[in-house]
Design an enzyme around this catalytic site. Structure first.
Site, short mmCIF file in Angstrom:
data_model
loop_
_atom_site.label_atom_id
_atom_site.label_comp_id
_atom_site.label_asym_id
_atom_site.label_seq_id
_atom_site.Cartn_x
_atom_site.Cartn_y
_atom_site.Cartn_z
N HIS A 173 15.06 88.89 36.26
CA HIS A 173 14.24 90.07 35.95
C HIS A 173 13.77 90.73 37.25
CE1 HIS A 173 13.83 89.83 31.61
NE2 HIS A 173 13.38 88.59 31.64
N HIS A 176 15.69 82.43 35.60
CA HIS A 176 15.59 83.49 34.59
C HIS A 176 14.68 84.62 35.08
CE1 HIS A 176 15.30 85.03 30.35
NE2 HIS A 176 14.14 85.49 30.81
N GLU A 177 13.47 84.25 35.48
CA GLU A 177 12.51 85.28 35.91
C GLU A 177 12.99 85.96 37.20
OE1 GLU A 177 10.32 86.22 33.81
OE2 GLU A 177 10.53 84.50 32.47
#
Ligand SMILES: [Zn+2]
Length: 493
Positions: A267, A263-264
């Protein structure tokens, strides 16, 4: 790229502000990772003083922004600079320093009390701080001005140009369609109420190796990116050449650590792929929280939780976490995609997650609109949880005390998580017109997906507003149908 004299002057004068933001990001990263705990008060002062300095210097750009705005022939990058700086200046001009200070202080005090209240599951402790924060945020909305609902003023801070009408149009079909999918999934008894892999412990160094293998699959660059550990994973960017993520190691239920990492990384990929010509400018960042979240969710759910990605990460799981050998690839896929009604947002699955968001959005809207008292909020929360997900919190720690956002004054933020899921669904639909998505995830270089995203979204940074960039890529904005279709295909076929 920048020809207009006023914009060129803005870009030059913005550099110290860019440096301040970069320093602030580094200080915040340090605070969450390595800072000795005794330094927290001093760090709070450092950060608030940096913010004051930022505000002062930003307001000095006001006249040049007005001059640039009057120019007739700005190119897209130039308009972007004027738009982004104009929004910041507008905020600082309209919201008086005294109100900003009150919000900052209430947030600092309220967050400490909230932690204690959550531990004791005692809403009455936190209630006066939340009342104060809601009243301050209502004042902020009044100062900023709005059309329609006062909540629009707050929403616009996180998702530019988006109103409650826009969000309602997205959430209304999402709520009924996802409820229909959830009902069918539960009736089919596809997923057990718990999975054995959730309870098996892992050693942190072994899990770290799995995460590092996942980073290799995602081709995360070694020279401009790093991963550390924090309680709540996050991504921050010091510059386009220095983007950092954190992950978590809770010692069991390895999917939490793996998917936090992916997920990160999503980003981080967005930040790392911004065009170098935007370096040191206000455009060297993602365009909104919703669009940013679309990237993290795209990599976490559409790529990361696919059968094809599980197949690629399975050898590393078996090599580093020996207990995984007892489970087939298919079983690991079922484990990471389990759907189950649950009470805590951060642990929710891909399908039920959106209900947690819709509930918070409804509550925030009513609290800011003055249609509901803070005292009523916990029971309304519990009723909505039961209505949407079919489970009821036993206490407020499991209910409305679970998130840090409201104590920190982040009102109007939650909706962007589900808007991000919706935009990720739009990307998933669109990318398949250009490449064989499943085959690419299964065997080819994942860099092809990164390149595709770079060309359509990442390279522009904040040049276009969230609605503009979606219209450029998809011809429409915030259409929930593609997310709904993806979830139907995934869970009902
Ligand atoms: Zn995120």
């Amino acid at each position: 790229m920048f020809q207009n004299p006023a914009v060129k002057e803005l870009v030059e004068k913005y550099k110290p502000l860019w440096a301040l933001d970069s320093v602030g990001a580094l200080l915040e990263w340090d605070m969450e990772t390595y800072m000795p705990i005794g330094s927290s008060e001093q760090r709070g002062v450092t950060l608030s003083q940096t913010q004051l300095l930022r505000q002062e210097r930003m307001l000095q750009l006001s006249d040049i922004v007005s001059t640039a705005r009057r120019s007739q022939e700005l190119n897209d990058s130039e308009s972007g600079i004027v738009r982004v700086l104009g929004r910041d200046i507008d905020y600082y001009t309209k919201v008086p320093p005294k109100l900003l200070e009150d919000i900052f202080r209430t947030s600092a005090e309220g967050t400490v009390v909230w932690r204690e209240a959550r531990k004791k599951s005692d809403f009455s402790m936190f209630k006066p701080y939340l009342e104060k924060m809601m009243s301050l945020k209502r004042q902020e909305a009044e100062k900023l001005g709005y059309k329609g609902h006062p909540y629009n003023a707050l929403l616009d801070r996180f998702e530019e140009g988006v109103t409650t009408d826009d969000v309602d149009k997205v959430f209304s079909p999402l709520q009924s369609e996802l409820k229909a999918i959830l009902t069918k999934v539960l009736a089919a008894g596809k997923f057990p109420s718990s999975h054995p892999l959730e309870a098996i412990s892992y050693e942190e160094p072994a899990m770290k190796r799995v995460n590092e293998d996942a980073l290799k699959l995602l081709r995360m660059p070694e020279k401009t990116f790093r991963m550390d550990i924090s309680t709540h994973p996050f991504t921050t960017s010091m510059s386009i050449e220095d983007v950092r993520i954190t992950t978590r190691y809770e010692g069991k239920d390895f999917k939490a650590s793996l998917f936090s990492t992916v997920h990160e990384s999503g980003h981080a990929i967005y930040e790392l792929q911004i065009d170098r010509s935007l370096n040191y400018t206000p455009l060297a960042r993602g365009t909104s929280l919703g669009v940013h979240e679309s990237q993290s969710r795209f990599w976490e759910n559409f790529v990361g939780r696919s059968r094809e990605f599980i197949k690629r990460v399975y050898p590393s799981l078996k090599a580093n976490l020996p207990f995984v050998s007892g489970y087939s690839e298919d079983e690991v896929y079922r484990y990471v995609n389990s759907v189950r009604p649950s009470l805590i947002r951060v642990d929710a699955d891909e399908l039920t997650y959106n209900f947690h968001i819709m509930l918070r959005y409804e509550l925030e809207k009513k609290l800011i609109g003055g249609e509901m008292e803070v005292a009523e909020a916990p029971s309304v929360w519990n009723d909505l949880m039961e209505k949407y997900v079919g489970v009821r919190p036993r206490d407020d720690a499991e209910g409305m005390l679970q998130d840090v956002h409201w104590s920190g004054g982040l009102i109007g933020y939650f909706a962007t998580y589900s808007l991000g899921n919706v935009i990720a669904g739009m990307f998933y639909n669109r990318i398949q017109k250009d490449l064989d998505f499943k085959a690419t995830v299964a065997g080819a270089e994942l860099g092809r997906i990164k390149d595709w995203l770079k060309e359509r979204l990442h390279k522009y940074g904040a040049t276009y507003s969230p609605k503009e960039i979606q219209k450029r890529v998809f011809g429409e904005a915030y259409n929930p149908q593609w997310l709904i279709r993806y979830l139907q295909e995934k869970y009902l076929t």
